[in-house]
Enzyme design. Structure first.
Site, PDB file in Angstrom:
ATOM      1  N   ASP A  56       0.839  -1.301   0.001  1.00 58.99           N
ATOM      2  CA  ASP A  56       0.194   0.089   0.025  1.00 58.99           C
ATOM      3  C   ASP A  56       0.850   1.217   0.092  1.00 58.99           C
ATOM      4  O   ASP A  56       0.379   2.248  -0.665  1.00 58.99           O
ATOM      5  CB  ASP A  56      -0.758  -0.050   1.159  1.00 58.99           C
ATOM      6  CG  ASP A  56      -2.008  -1.062   0.925  1.00 58.99           C
ATOM      7  OD1 ASP A  56      -2.293  -1.311   0.013  1.00 58.99           O
ATOM      8  OD2 ASP A  56      -2.556  -1.352   1.906  1.00 58.99           O
ATOM      9  N   CYS A  57       1.808   1.187   0.787  1.00 61.57           N
ATOM     10  CA  CYS A  57       2.890   2.445   0.599  1.00 61.57           C
ATOM     11  C   CYS A  57       3.914   2.454  -0.163  1.00 61.57           C
ATOM     12  O   CYS A  57       4.243   3.457  -0.611  1.00 61.57           O
ATOM     13  CB  CYS A  57       3.427   2.413   2.159  1.00 61.57           C
ATOM     14  SG  CYS A  57       4.170   1.016   2.742  1.00 61.57           S
TER      15      CYS A  57
END
Ligand code: SF4
Ligand code: SF4
Lengths: 135, 404
Positions: free
Chosen positions: B137-138
């Site tokens: 996600d990051c």
């Protein structure tokens, strides 16, 4: 004065003939035998460096051909990239002609291209790949 | 009358320091004796230039948009280690370019690898970076393919776990049938040659055999710039057998070193190919030894003829740990061009460049004379002969199949 490095191939029947000594004497050439390979069964192979006047070299080599010896220029040259050579000494015991040799006092490794027979053994054995084949 | 680091550095700043190379120190001590030499000379410089396999570069290439967590990376197609934070990569000197035939057709040529990438980075050449990530996600990005240049990297740090071996074996081949291809070069069959690898009387740790003045935090010459010792090197073996002058009779102490590659010069950081073995990096290192007292004057006057190395067979002895050394030989003899082994004359070759070691000691001497290089006292010594630290072989323990 000019220098020429040539490969001489003798057919079997000529091996005992003193072709080279005639060549040197009659045409006033200096001879440096770089590699000699003569076995009774096969043809003779001689890699030589010759030094003399252009005219004498031309005439002398023409005479040598007339004797039935194949004369070919040493086509490939092995050269050293002087900037890349770091004088490590990994090539010293690889070179069969001592074209690569070390000066004991300075420990620098020198390359004498006149002694080089372009066997290329040093090319992959030089760690920084300073020795190169030129065509 | 002992000197301190502080006093020597004051003399460097004041332009009155007396510096000689380890080669020159031999004559000074011969002429004036150790006490006279210690009074006169403040610093002795050393040098070494040889393949040092345990070397590598740590780079941080900056974050892309969108961001990637580079779990795998390649520099000019040479694999780099990505098991670090998102855009940190470590490229080792001995990593071979992808697709290289290796030793499939023995001996392989090993034309390109990590050592060459490091040299090209230092030379300021553009290097192709490829990286892949699994996507989070990051860090959503999965692929990256771009040119990078050392000047654009956040950090490009040479981080070498083991350099500067204090002494080393002389490698020979006892096999009568076969030439062998090793990290000590091509060894011709039946004692055809003997290869050594040390700067001998110019070598950093041979001039300070008990590591009195070199330790964690020592400032050194590294690849043409300033670098530092950050730890004892891996396989540091201070309890190795020593001769009467304190000099180890074979491989012993080692150093872990670190430096900023952006400041370095490719002349002193050279990618090399070891025929039939692999790739490596030839590293230039020099140290500045403070002549604190007579003892240091004596140590730094060590001569090639007083340093011996063990002759080791690399056809069986080294790979299979069979037998001991075939004998010992000193560096003066080794540099003469041939040595005697089992009553035979064996020509010598080498991997460590003595002329380059001399040049490094000269450059460092020049830096110090011009006030550009100050000595740093180690913040912590590295283990010495009295430490009990030794280099252990692996004791293999059989792995039992898991019982469920
Ligand atoms: S191996 Fe290569 S670098 Fe080393 S001395 Fe010979 S030519 Fe120079
Ligand atoms: S090619 Fe290399 S090894 Fe062969 S003779 Fe010339 S210098 Fe020596």
């Amino acid at each position: 004065m000019a220098t020429r490095r040539v490969v001489l191939r003798y057919p079997r029947h000529l091996i005992d003939e003193p072709v080279v000594s005639h060549l040197v004497k009659n045409y006033d050439l200096e001879l440096n035998i770089l590699r000699a390979n003569i076995t009774p069964e096969s043809e003779g192979l001689l890699v030589v460096g010759l030094e003399g006047s252009e005219e004498n070299l031309r005439q002398g080599l023409a005479w040598t051909r007339d004797q039935g010896v194949a004369v070919e220029p040493l086509e490939r040259d092995v050269v050293r990239d002087e900037d890349r050579c770091n004088h490590c000494g990994a090539c010293l015991t690889i070179c069969p002609t001592e074209a690569l040799y070390r000066e004991v006092a300075t420990q620098e490794v020198h390359f004498d291209s006149d002694r080089c027979v372009a066997c290329e053994l040093c090319v992959p054995a030089c760690p920084p790949r300073a020795m190169k084949v030129e065509f | 009358m002992a000197k301190t680091y502080q006093e020597i550095n004051d003399r460097i700043r004041g332009g009155e320091v007396v510096v000689v190379t380890a080669e020159e120190m031999i004559d000074v001590v011969d002429e004036k004796g150790p006490a006279g030499a210690a009074a006169q000379v403040d610093v002795v410089t050393t040098g070494t230039f040889a393949p040092m396999c345990s070397s590598g570069a740590l780079i941080n290439f900056g974050h892309s948009t969108p961001r990637i967590r580079a779990s795998e990376g390649w520099l000019n197609d040479v694999p780099a280690y990505g098991g670090l934070a998102a855009v940190d990569l470590y490229i080792g000197a001995t990593a071979v370019v992808e697709g290289d035939p290796l030793n499939a057709q023995h001996p392989g040529e090993f034309r390109y690898g990590g050592g060459h990438v490091i040299e090209e980075l230092v030379a300021g050449k553009d290097v192709r970076l490829r990286a892949s990530g699994y996507g989070t996600d990051c860090y959503p990005r999965r692929e990256l393919d771009t040119w990078i240049n050392i000047q654009d990297l956040n950090e490009c740090t040479l981080l070498n776990p083991r350099n500067c071996y204090q002494n080393y074996s002389v490698a020979v081949n006892l096999n009568e049938e076969r030439d062998i291809y090793t990290y000590m070069g091509v060894l011709k069959r039946d004692l055809g040659n003997a290869n050594y690898c040390s700067a001998g009387q110019l070598s950093p740790l041979l001039n300070d055999p008990y590591y009195r003045t070199i330790g964690i935090g020592s400032r050194i010459f590294l690849g043409g710039a300033e670098g530092y010792v950050f730890w004892p090197g891996t396989q540091h073996n201070p309890t190795a057998a020593r001769a009467g002058n304190g000099v180890p009779k074979g491989g012993a102490g080692t150093l872990a070193v670190v430096g900023d590659m952006k400041q370095m010069d490719p002349q002193w950081m050279v990618g090399v190919s070891m025929y039939g073995y692999g790739v490596s990096l030839t590293v230039g290192i020099g140290t500045a030894i403070p002549i604190l007292d007579e003892e240091m004057a004596l140590y730094t006057a060590v001569k090639d003829e007083d340093i011996v190395a063990p002759i080791v067979d690399y056809s069986r002895g080294y790979p299979y740990n069979e037998g001991g050394p075939l004998g010992y030989v000193d560096y003066k003899r080794l540099r003469s061009g041939s040595i005697q082994i089992n009553g035979r004359e064996v020509p010598t070759g080498s991997l460590s460049s003595y002329p380059k070691a001399r040049q490094i000691a000269g450059i460092l001497k020049d830096w110090i004379q011009r006030g550009e290089f100050l000595l740093s006292e180690p913040v912590q010594q590295i283990p010495s002969a009295d430490s009990g630290v030794s280099f252990k072989p692996l004791r293999e323990r059989p792995v039992q199949p898991e019982v469920s």
